[in-house]
Enzyme design. Structure first.
Site, PDB file in Angstrom:
ATOM      1  N   ASN A  49      -2.077  31.396 -37.177  1.00 11.54           N
ATOM      2  CA  ASN A  49      -0.720  31.900 -36.930  1.00 11.54           C
ATOM      3  C   ASN A  49      -0.523  32.081 -35.429  1.00 11.54           C
ATOM      4  O   ASN A  49      -0.585  31.071 -34.703  1.00 11.54           O
ATOM      5  CB  ASN A  49      -0.335  33.100 -37.805  1.00 11.54           C
ATOM      6  N   ASP A  50      -0.271  33.264 -34.931  1.00 13.69           N
ATOM      7  CA  ASP A  50       0.205  33.417 -33.545  1.00 13.69           C
ATOM      8  C   ASP A  50      -0.673  32.752 -32.474  1.00 13.69           C
ATOM      9  O   ASP A  50      -1.894  32.841 -32.540  1.00 13.69           O
ATOM     10  CB  ASP A  50       0.227  34.898 -33.149  1.00 13.69           C
TER      11      ASP A  50
ATOM     12  N   SER B 173      -3.736  39.667 -32.696  1.00 13.51           N
ATOM     13  CA  SER B 173      -3.176  38.978 -31.537  1.00 13.51           C
ATOM     14  C   SER B 173      -3.334  39.747 -30.227  1.00 13.51           C
ATOM     15  O   SER B 173      -3.469  40.975 -30.219  1.00 13.51           O
ATOM     16  CB  SER B 173      -1.695  38.707 -31.773  1.00 13.51           C
TER      17      SER B 173
ATOM     18  N   TRP C 124       6.139  33.265 -41.518  1.00 12.09           N
ATOM     19  CA  TRP C 124       5.632  34.063 -42.640  1.00 12.09           C
ATOM     20  C   TRP C 124       6.509  33.819 -43.861  1.00 12.09           C
ATOM     21  O   TRP C 124       7.722  33.662 -43.737  1.00 12.09           O
ATOM     22  CB  TRP C 124       5.654  35.556 -42.292  1.00 12.09           C
TER      23      TRP C 124
END
Ligand code: FRU
Length: 507
Positions: free
Chosen positions: A59-60, A120, A315
């Site tokens: 993800n990030d 993150s 998401w």
């Protein structure tokens, strides 16, 4: 079991793991797993000129920076499956933002204090060493932790540097994450996503002289919109004398042409008072009006450019490539500019090195349906300027096969661009609070009868820079037919392609 979800009622993302033995998650084991499994990843739907994890879930973007002589992109990474899980940091380096070299897993959740994930964060160079700051998750606590590297490859953890106990009253200790560290006025500053005890999203600021000990400065911004959750993943830069604060709020109130996703990403232009934390905003807008853009982060390049990356997913969406052994990738990095207080985005100029086989057209009128010789492909850059003429609407179709395609519509009456992937042949889920996972619109500012689109396609991704980057829409498209067609349609009259150039992008 590890689970991740948004609570129905308050947009709170809950991460927890109650049953795991963490000794199993180490950098070495992750590397061994990647070596053994990357050959099993199916390549058909993988992107070719975008950073994409070798295997597993991402993800990030994290730690996007220039340090120890290189550009680095770290990212939220779960190598062992194509679902979110105990977060590691993956790591790429690049010289040009187009070709990415895998380095090695940077950190794994292998300490008691980060056993539920290395969330993150960001990275910065100091005295020739590279530091990363990340959120160490342990049970329902989120603390900020540090790791350091001499060579930008192997990272040694130094432990927690800001415990959530240091937060003043009124700040949640459960939602305190995503440290973004930057240097200004001879000091280091850290922005963190946070939540006020009343449930509103906010961003908080800390400062430090040495990166190791940090003082709380203040609350930078607190949400004034109803029902917003935490502001995730803050980022920050200064350009043309203005400060720009970037964050990814959950549950921002949807408007007709903005914030269509439950998880949006916004920028505010103004002034950040580093002594008090107070941010005085002059303007604010969504960064990208597409379905697949989240958690952007910026770096200041040595040549003066501000460059942004972001997660090119969302998401709550179906991940059609999960069955291929990978899920999630990153946008083509963008150069950011401020013009009249608004953010403009343009793809990094380095992409032009990879243009091949140029095809050019001028002054082509079209009505019902036009396809142009040589204008097709699924790894292409397509630059086109239209004159709307007397048409009410124009449509560009791409990834077009016999029955499946994605569309961009320009509507003259409301001066908006709408992306639509409902005919692309793949069902995509969305958060129940979103209207759908197929269609999003953005409103343009000027209207002089012309519109330009700079479209980048990469197998299953599309990024469209409209009117010189005034608006950008990022959307993934998964067709079954894997069509490569491009075509143009005008409705209610005739329109004209004033200028078109198309290149294959080849690495
Ligand atoms: C944003 C986010 C961050 C968190 C990370 C966990 O997408 O929820 O706030 O650090 O993902 O993977």
């Amino acid at each position: 079991m590890i689970h991740e979800h948004l609570h129905e009622n308050n947009n709170e993302r809950v991460f927890s793991d109650t049953s795991r033995n963490n000794a199993e998650f180490t950098v070495e084991r992750a590397e061994e797993y990647i070596r053994e499994n990357k050959g099993n990843v199916a390549f058909e739907r993988r992107l070719t000129y975008h950073a994409t994890p070798p295997v597993g879930w991402t993800n990030d973007p994290n730690g996007f920076c220039f340090a120890v002589g290189k550009y680095h992109l770290f990212f939220q990474f779960h190598p062992y499956s194509t679902e979110w899980g105990p977060m590691h940091w993956g790591h790429f380096v690049t010289e040009d933002f187009i070709e990415w070299q895998w380095v090695k897993t940077a950190i794994a959740p292998d300490e008691e204090y980060d056993k539920d994930g290395c969330f993150s964060g960001s990275s910065i160079e100091k005295d020739g060493k590279q530091y990363i700051f990340y959120t160490a998750v342990c049970g329902d606590r989120q603390n900020q932790a540090e790791a350091v590297s001499e060579d930008g490859v192997a990272f040694e953890k130094k432990g927690i540097v800001i415990s959530s106990d240091k937060l003043p009253e009124g700040c949640s200790v459960h939602d305190f994450r995503d440290p973004y560290v930057f240097r200004k006025n001879e000091k280091y500053h850290m922005l963190c996503g946070s939540k006020a005890s009343d449930g509103d999203g906010q961003v908080v600021l800390f400062e430090s002289d040495n990166l190791d000990s940090w003082r709380f400065v203040g609350v930078v911004r607190k949400d004034d919109k109803p029902k917003s959750g935490i502001y995730e993943c803050p980022s920050f830069f200064t350009a043309m004398g203005k400060d720009v604060l970037i964050t990814s709020p959950q549950g921002y109130v949807t408007e007709k042409y903005r914030y269509g996703n439950v998880n949006s990403s916004i920028y505010s232009v103004g002034q950040l008072d580093l002594n008090t934390g107070v941010f005085t905003a002059e303007s604010e807008d969504e960064i990208d009006g597409g379905l697949d853009f989240y958690a952007p982060q910026t770096l200041a390049a040595p040549d003066g450019r501000i460059i942004m990356t972001a997660w090119m997913q969302m998401w709550g969406r179906t991940m059609p490539t999960a069955s291929d052994g990978w899920a999630g990738s990153f946008i083509l990095p963008r150069e950011l500019y401020l013009k009249y207080g608004k953010l403009y985005q343009s793809p990094v100029k380095e992409i032009e090195k990879y243009r091949r086989n140029g095809v050019f057209y001028k002054n082509v009128s079209f009505g019902e349906h036009t396809a142009l010789n040589g204008v097709s492909g699924d790894k292409i850059e397509l630059n086109v300027t239209f004159s709307i003429g007397n048409a009410e609407k124009i449509e560009v179709r791409f990834f077009e096969g016999e029955n499946e395609y994605a569309s961009l519509f320009y509507s003259g009456s409301d001066n908006s661009v709408t992306f639509d992937r409902s005919k692309a042949g793949t069902e995509i889920s969305c958060d129940p609070k979103e209207k759908d996972a197929y269609v999003r619109s953005v409103k343009l500012s000027g209207n002089d009868g012309e519109i330009s689109m700079r479209i980048f396609l990469d197998v299953t991704s599309s990024e469209v820079f409209i009117n010189g980057g005034e608006k950008v829409v990022t959307n993934n498209v998964y067709t079954n037919e894997k069509g490569k067609g491009v075509s143009f349609r005008a409705y209610g009259g005739e329109a004209k392609i004033l200028f078109l150039e198309k290149y294959d992008i080849e690495l």
